[in-house]
Write a protein that holds these residues in place. Structure first.
Motif, short mmCIF file in Angstrom:
data_model
loop_
_atom_site.label_atom_id
_atom_site.label_comp_id
_atom_site.label_asym_id
_atom_site.label_seq_id
_atom_site.Cartn_x
_atom_site.Cartn_y
_atom_site.Cartn_z
N VAL A 289 36.29 42.06 36.06
CA VAL A 289 35.78 43.31 36.64
C VAL A 289 36.32 43.41 38.05
N ILE A 290 36.95 44.53 38.37
CA ILE A 290 37.59 44.73 39.66
C ILE A 290 37.04 45.98 40.33
N TRP A 291 36.61 45.84 41.57
CA TRP A 291 36.13 46.99 42.35
C TRP A 291 37.31 47.69 43.00
N SER A 292 37.22 49.03 43.07
CA SER A 292 38.26 49.81 43.74
C SER A 292 37.62 50.99 44.45
N ALA A 293 38.25 51.40 45.55
CA ALA A 293 37.77 52.56 46.30
C ALA A 293 38.19 53.88 45.65
N GLN A 294 39.03 53.81 44.62
CA GLN A 294 39.49 55.04 43.97
C GLN A 294 39.99 54.74 42.57
N PRO A 295 40.02 55.77 41.69
CA PRO A 295 40.54 55.57 40.34
C PRO A 295 42.03 55.27 40.36
N SER A 296 42.54 54.72 39.26
CA SER A 296 43.97 54.44 39.14
C SER A 296 44.35 54.31 37.67
N PRO A 297 44.75 55.42 37.02
CA PRO A 297 45.21 55.33 35.63
C PRO A 297 46.37 54.35 35.47
N ALA A 298 47.24 54.27 36.48
CA ALA A 298 48.37 53.35 36.39
C ALA A 298 47.89 51.91 36.32
N PHE A 299 46.84 51.59 37.09
CA PHE A 299 46.33 50.22 37.07
C PHE A 299 45.68 49.90 35.73
N GLU A 300 45.05 50.87 35.10
CA GLU A 300 44.50 50.64 33.76
C GLU A 300 45.62 50.23 32.81
N ARG A 301 46.77 50.88 32.92
CA ARG A 301 47.91 50.51 32.07
C ARG A 301 48.40 49.11 32.41
N HIS A 302 48.41 48.76 33.69
CA HIS A 302 48.85 47.42 34.08
C HIS A 302 47.93 46.35 33.48
#
Length: 237
Positions: free
Chosen positions: A188-201
């Protein structure tokens, strides 16, 4: 008599400690009743609202199969102001809680400094181990050790205040996260913003189920949690 309680001077943050180390400058400030951590001149976090940091831990626990992992081993990446550690120590289900923090200043602020009241009970919990180390170095030295990795490092995958934190979100960093998990484990990773690219990664790194949860905050866009499951291997025929 003049009342100075609302003078602008009273609203200025007070610097409690400032350190320069191998990863740049870290500052602890007090602003009224709040503590704030500033890294390389950029605000990272404060003690105003720990909902997303606490949800980070709760989401990981909910994603684990209690029958297969009755006492899961948890790693928290980043001590911060201590909300995630406090949440984990408040649950009797975690079998062990390892916190990895590379900034000596942050550890000092919790052990003997102004942040001690926030985490003293959690740090005294016999399940808790506080490790000063680079997170990727620690993960690479601990293959298959953890049932859950809960990472709150910098501002997330798309904007890092400290340049070398980007390595955690790289293909090699995500591979190290996956390798450190037991079969059935969850990242589980916290982020300050969404990232569809990171979901793919995450999917490219071999995580079989990836989803996100938004966490509403008092101001601005919601925080985001990325949840990536490392499924159990199929039983042998």
């Amino acid at each position: 008599m003049t009342d100075h309680r609302h003078d602008s001077h009273d609203d200025r943050p007070q610097v409690l400690d400032r350190r320069v180390g191998p990863y740049g400058e870290v500052v602890l400030r007090r602003h009224g009743e709040l503590f704030q951590i500033i890294a390389n001149g950029t605000f990272l976090m404060d003690t105003s609202d720990g909902r997303s940091e606490r949800l980070l831990i709760r989401a990981a626990l909910a994603a684990l199969d209690s029958a297969r992992t009755p006492a899961p081993a948890l790693l928290i990446g980043g001590l911060g102001v201590g909300f995630s550690l406090d949440e984990a120590a408040g649950s009797p289900r975690w079998g062990s809680i390892t916190v990895v923090e590379r900034e000596a200043a942050v550890i000092d602020w919790h052990r003997e400094g102004p942040l001690r009241p926030l985490t003293a009970t959690a740090l005294a919990d016999p399940r808790t181990a506080l490790v000063r180390a680079d997170l990727l170095d620690h993960l690479r030295a601990a293959p298959g050790r953890y049932d859950a990795l809960c990472l709150d490092i910098d501002n997330g995958p798309d904007w890092t205040v400290t340049e070398d934190n980007a390595g955690l979100y790289s293909p090699a960093g995500l591979a190290a996260c996956r390798a450190a998990l037991t079969p059935g484990g969850v990242l589980v990773i916290w982020s300050a913003q969404p990232s569809p690219a990171f979901e793919r990664h995450l999917r490219d790194a071999g995580f079989t189920t990836v989803r996100t949860e938004e966490v509403a905050v008092a101001r601005g866009v919601p925080d985001v949690l990325f949840l990536a499951s490392h499924h159990y291997a199929s039983p042998s025929a």
